[in-house]
Design an enzyme around this catalytic site. Structure first.
Site, short mmCIF file in Angstrom:
data_model
loop_
_atom_site.label_atom_id
_atom_site.label_comp_id
_atom_site.label_asym_id
_atom_site.label_seq_id
_atom_site.Cartn_x
_atom_site.Cartn_y
_atom_site.Cartn_z
N PRO A 195 0.91 -1.19 0.37
CG PRO A 195 -0.47 -1.50 1.60
CD PRO A 195 1.04 -1.89 1.37
CD GLU A 196 4.03 2.79 -3.75
OE1 GLU A 196 4.60 4.56 -3.55
OE2 GLU A 196 4.07 2.26 -4.51
#
Ligand SMILES: [Zn+2]
Length: 271
Positions: free
Chosen positions: A2-3
């Site tokens: 997840p960014e």
């Protein structure tokens, strides 16, 4: 992994379900996350209401009357809102049970995520204190990039991925933003002109903002049983498109490894 856009999408997805809700019970099924969960937080937050669902970089901040829960999704973590009675599946490590009959459930197969708690101002927490400006806010701009690049010979892609200087720009968005700004990933940071710094700052904002916007269409995933965020790959210009035609000029996208990470770029469009 997840960014920032996925974390912001998660924040927006859970916010309407947690805001103003009381935490009836917090359950830690497995405390072996990146840092062992301090079990004293269980009693500390029980019975207190959630006042704010914020974010700083990739940290989610659940501010309660008793203090702030600081959550990081790590490499593989996800949060879902589920009826409290939903049976747990593998890698469900934490439940934050709310007075609505729903639970905020944290799943993380690789356990690089974390759950911390502070009664102090979370911005002073050691993990958050040294962080650079938020890329989607006004104090991150071309002038800021110009200032931090002047004395640095490191490649510009590595600079924008350095969270001490720019937060929340991971590998996908670094490649995409450099393409949008038409800057080669290997350029020494200090070689960028003022105009290029302004273009790159705008490109980083645009890339992240678009990802958040598109992520918004998958919000339903966060409140259902399937927590996959989806990375809307069809909209990417260069990332993992090596050999495919550039969407602007048609030349094949190139690929190389830089600082241990894959970099994708167009040798025709990027100068
Ligand atoms: Zn091109």
């Amino acid at each position: 992994m997840p960014e920032l856009p996925e974390v912001e999408t998660t924040r927006r997805g859970i916010e309407p379900h947690v805001l103003g809700r009381r935490i009836d019970r917090l359950l830690v099924h497995d405390r072996r996350l990146r840092w062992p969960v301090d079990l004293t937080l269980i009693a500390a937050v029980a019975g207190s209401s959630i006042r704010r669902a914020g974010r700083r970089a990739k940290y989610l901040l659940l501010e309660t009357e008793a203090g702030t829960l600081i959550l990081h999704l790590g490499m593989s973590g996800s949060l879902r809102i589920l009826p409290t009675s939903t049976p747990r599946v593998a890698h469900d490590h934490v439940d934050i049970e709310l007075d609505s009959g729903q639970t905020l459930r944290f799943n993380d197969p690789r356990r690089f995520g974390s759950l911390l708690f502070t009664t102090a101002d979370p911005s002073l927490h050691p993990l958050l204190k040294g962080l650079a400006p938020e890329p989607l806010e006004d104090d991150f701009n071309g002038e800021y990039l110009w200032k931090i690049t002047r004395r640095r010979a490191v490649a510009i892609k590595q600079l924008v991925m350095n969270s001490r200087l720019v937060v929340g720009v991971g590998n996908i968005y670094a490649s995409e933003a450099l393409f949008r700004a038409r800057v080669r990933p290997r350029r020494p940071a200090r070689s960028l002109t003022r105009v290029e710094c302004a273009k790159l700052a705008r490109a980083i904002k645009a890339t992240l903002a678009m990802a958040v916007k598109v992520g918004g269409t998958t919000l339903r995933d966060y409140v259902g049983a399937d927590g996959n965020p989806g990375y809307f790959r069809q909209r990417l210009y260069v990332y993992e498109r090596d050999g495919s035609p550039c969407r602007v000029c048609g030349k094949p996208i190139k690929h190389f490894t830089q600082g241990g990470r894959s970099t994708y770029w167009c040798s025709n469009c990027q100068k």
